[in-house]
Design a protein around this motif. Structure first.
Motif, PDB file in Angstrom:
ATOM      1  N   TRP A 250       1.013  -1.190   0.044  1.00 33.37           N
ATOM      2  CA  TRP A 250       0.106  -0.114   0.089  1.00 33.37           C
ATOM      3  C   TRP A 250       0.899   1.100   0.003  1.00 33.37           C
ATOM      4  CZ3 TRP A 250      -4.310  -0.651  -1.899  1.00 33.37           C
ATOM      5  CH2 TRP A 250      -5.066  -1.942  -1.595  1.00 33.37           C
ATOM      6  N   LEU A 251       2.089   1.179   0.914  1.00 34.12           N
ATOM      7  CA  LEU A 251       2.844   2.426   0.602  1.00 34.12           C
ATOM      8  C   LEU A 251       3.578   2.570  -0.662  1.00 34.12           C
ATOM      9  CD1 LEU A 251       3.824   4.515   2.702  1.00 34.12           C
ATOM     10  CD2 LEU A 251       5.710   3.106   3.300  1.00 34.12           C
ATOM     11  N   SER A 252       3.707   1.604  -1.326  1.00 35.28           N
ATOM     12  CA  SER A 252       4.400   1.660  -2.431  1.00 35.28           C
ATOM     13  C   SER A 252       3.526   2.063  -3.661  1.00 35.28           C
ATOM     14  CB  SER A 252       5.236   0.368  -3.151  1.00 35.28           C
ATOM     15  OG  SER A 252       4.234  -0.455  -3.354  1.00 35.28           O
ATOM     16  N   LEU A 253       2.219   1.723  -3.450  1.00 33.21           N
ATOM     17  CA  LEU A 253       0.916   2.026  -4.363  1.00 33.21           C
ATOM     18  C   LEU A 253       0.980   3.860  -4.002  1.00 33.21           C
ATOM     19  CD1 LEU A 253      -1.022   1.676  -6.334  1.00 33.21           C
ATOM     20  CD2 LEU A 253      -2.547   1.099  -4.426  1.00 33.21           C
ATOM     21  N   LEU A 254       0.707   4.260  -2.830  1.00 29.74           N
ATOM     22  CA  LEU A 254       0.965   5.630  -2.842  1.00 29.74           C
ATOM     23  C   LEU A 254       1.854   6.328  -3.242  1.00 29.74           C
ATOM     24  CD1 LEU A 254      -0.394   8.023  -1.063  1.00 29.74           C
ATOM     25  CD2 LEU A 254       0.890   7.408   0.899  1.00 29.74           C
ATOM     26  N   TYR A 255       3.132   5.905  -2.983  1.00 33.83           N
ATOM     27  CA  TYR A 255       4.190   6.527  -3.736  1.00 33.83           C
ATOM     28  C   TYR A 255       4.310   6.631  -5.164  1.00 33.83           C
ATOM     29  CZ  TYR A 255       6.746   6.746   1.083  1.00 33.83           C
ATOM     30  OH  TYR A 255       7.229   6.942   2.147  1.00 33.83           O
ATOM     31  N   SER A 256       3.896   5.526  -5.746  1.00 38.47           N
ATOM     32  CA  SER A 256       3.649   5.558  -7.139  1.00 38.47           C
ATOM     33  C   SER A 256       2.912   6.741  -7.625  1.00 38.47           C
ATOM     34  CB  SER A 256       3.308   4.026  -7.867  1.00 38.47           C
ATOM     35  OG  SER A 256       4.315   3.113  -7.352  1.00 38.47           O
ATOM     36  N   ALA A 257       1.389   6.750  -6.898  1.00 36.47           N
ATOM     37  CA  ALA A 257       0.613   7.764  -7.205  1.00 36.47           C
ATOM     38  C   ALA A 257       1.096   9.146  -7.264  1.00 36.47           C
ATOM     39  CB  ALA A 257      -0.688   7.496  -6.647  1.00 36.47           C
ATOM     40  N   VAL A 258       1.687   9.214  -5.927  1.00 31.03           N
ATOM     41  CA  VAL A 258       2.379  10.626  -5.774  1.00 31.03           C
ATOM     42  C   VAL A 258       3.408  11.025  -6.756  1.00 31.03           C
ATOM     43  CG1 VAL A 258       3.579  12.255  -4.285  1.00 31.03           C
ATOM     44  CG2 VAL A 258       1.653  10.700  -3.469  1.00 31.03           C
ATOM     45  N   ASN A 259       4.087  10.100  -7.122  1.00 27.67           N
ATOM     46  CA  ASN A 259       5.012  10.144  -8.054  1.00 27.67           C
ATOM     47  C   ASN A 259       4.545  10.570  -9.408  1.00 27.67           C
ATOM     48  OD1 ASN A 259       7.514  10.389  -9.696  1.00 27.67           O
ATOM     49  ND2 ASN A 259       7.827   8.102  -9.552  1.00 27.67           N
ATOM     50  N   PHE A 260       3.617   9.657  -9.956  1.00 31.56           N
ATOM     51  CA  PHE A 260       2.864   9.859 -11.250  1.00 31.56           C
ATOM     52  C   PHE A 260       2.171  11.309 -11.290  1.00 31.56           C
ATOM     53  CE2 PHE A 260      -1.106   9.899 -13.729  1.00 31.56           C
ATOM     54  CZ  PHE A 260      -0.481   9.292 -14.968  1.00 31.56           C
ATOM     55  N   VAL A 261       1.630  12.027 -10.341  1.00 34.01           N
ATOM     56  CA  VAL A 261       1.032  13.129 -10.381  1.00 34.01           C
ATOM     57  C   VAL A 261       2.210  14.260 -10.251  1.00 34.01           C
ATOM     58  CG1 VAL A 261      -0.494  14.919  -9.005  1.00 34.01           C
ATOM     59  CG2 VAL A 261      -1.244  12.357  -9.057  1.00 34.01           C
ATOM     60  N   ALA A 262       3.006  13.921  -9.645  1.00 33.54           N
ATOM     61  CA  ALA A 262       4.027  15.049  -9.681  1.00 33.54           C
ATOM     62  C   ALA A 262       4.985  15.039 -10.899  1.00 33.54           C
ATOM     63  CB  ALA A 262       5.039  14.727  -8.570  1.00 33.54           C
ATOM     64  N   SER A 263       5.232  13.819 -11.574  1.00 31.85           N
ATOM     65  CA  SER A 263       5.732  14.009 -12.844  1.00 31.85           C
ATOM     66  C   SER A 263       4.728  14.689 -13.751  1.00 31.85           C
ATOM     67  CB  SER A 263       5.917  12.297 -13.383  1.00 31.85           C
ATOM     68  OG  SER A 263       7.048  11.756 -12.508  1.00 31.85           O
ATOM     69  N   MET A 264       3.574  14.551 -13.854  1.00 36.53           N
ATOM     70  CA  MET A 264       2.535  14.894 -14.850  1.00 36.53           C
ATOM     71  C   MET A 264       2.437  16.606 -14.632  1.00 36.53           C
ATOM     72  SD  MET A 264       1.411  12.924 -17.015  1.00 36.53           S
ATOM     73  CE  MET A 264       2.947  11.932 -16.742  1.00 36.53           C
ATOM     74  N   LEU A 265       2.647  16.950 -13.261  1.00 34.85           N
ATOM     75  CA  LEU A 265       2.639  18.246 -12.845  1.00 34.85           C
ATOM     76  C   LEU A 265       3.806  19.003 -13.391  1.00 34.85           C
ATOM     77  CD1 LEU A 265       1.101  18.662  -9.582  1.00 34.85           C
ATOM     78  CD2 LEU A 265       0.233  19.392 -11.584  1.00 34.85           C
TER      79      LEU A 265
END
Length: 73
Positions: free
Chosen positions: A49-64
């Motif tokens: 679950w933590l890696s899923l959260l980090y992946s989602a945050v990373n994806f959003v940050a990358s898109m921004l």
């Protein structure tokens, strides 16, 4: 326990399918394992679950970041 760790490791090349299978195995096996095994399975579930959260945050940050970079060009 080792199977779940291997499935998580294979997630690097399987695009999230094997870690999901590992998560299901960890949830199913956690209740019927020894106290030591229970802590391992709990750690594996937490890690998923933590890696899923980090992946989602990373994806959003990358898109921004990409959008900001495109706006300045």
């Amino acid at each position: 326990m080792v199977v779940v760790y291997v499935l998580y490791l294979l997630g690097i090349v399987s695009f999230f399918i094997t870690p999901l299978i590992g998560l299901v195995i960890a949830y199913v096996q956690r209740g019927s394992s020894t106290p030591t095994g229970r802590t391992h399975f709990t750690f594996q579930i937490y890690t998923f679950w933590l890696s899923l959260l980090y992946s989602a945050v990373n994806f959003v940050a990358s898109m921004l970041f990409l959008e900001i970079g495109r706006a300045h060009v």
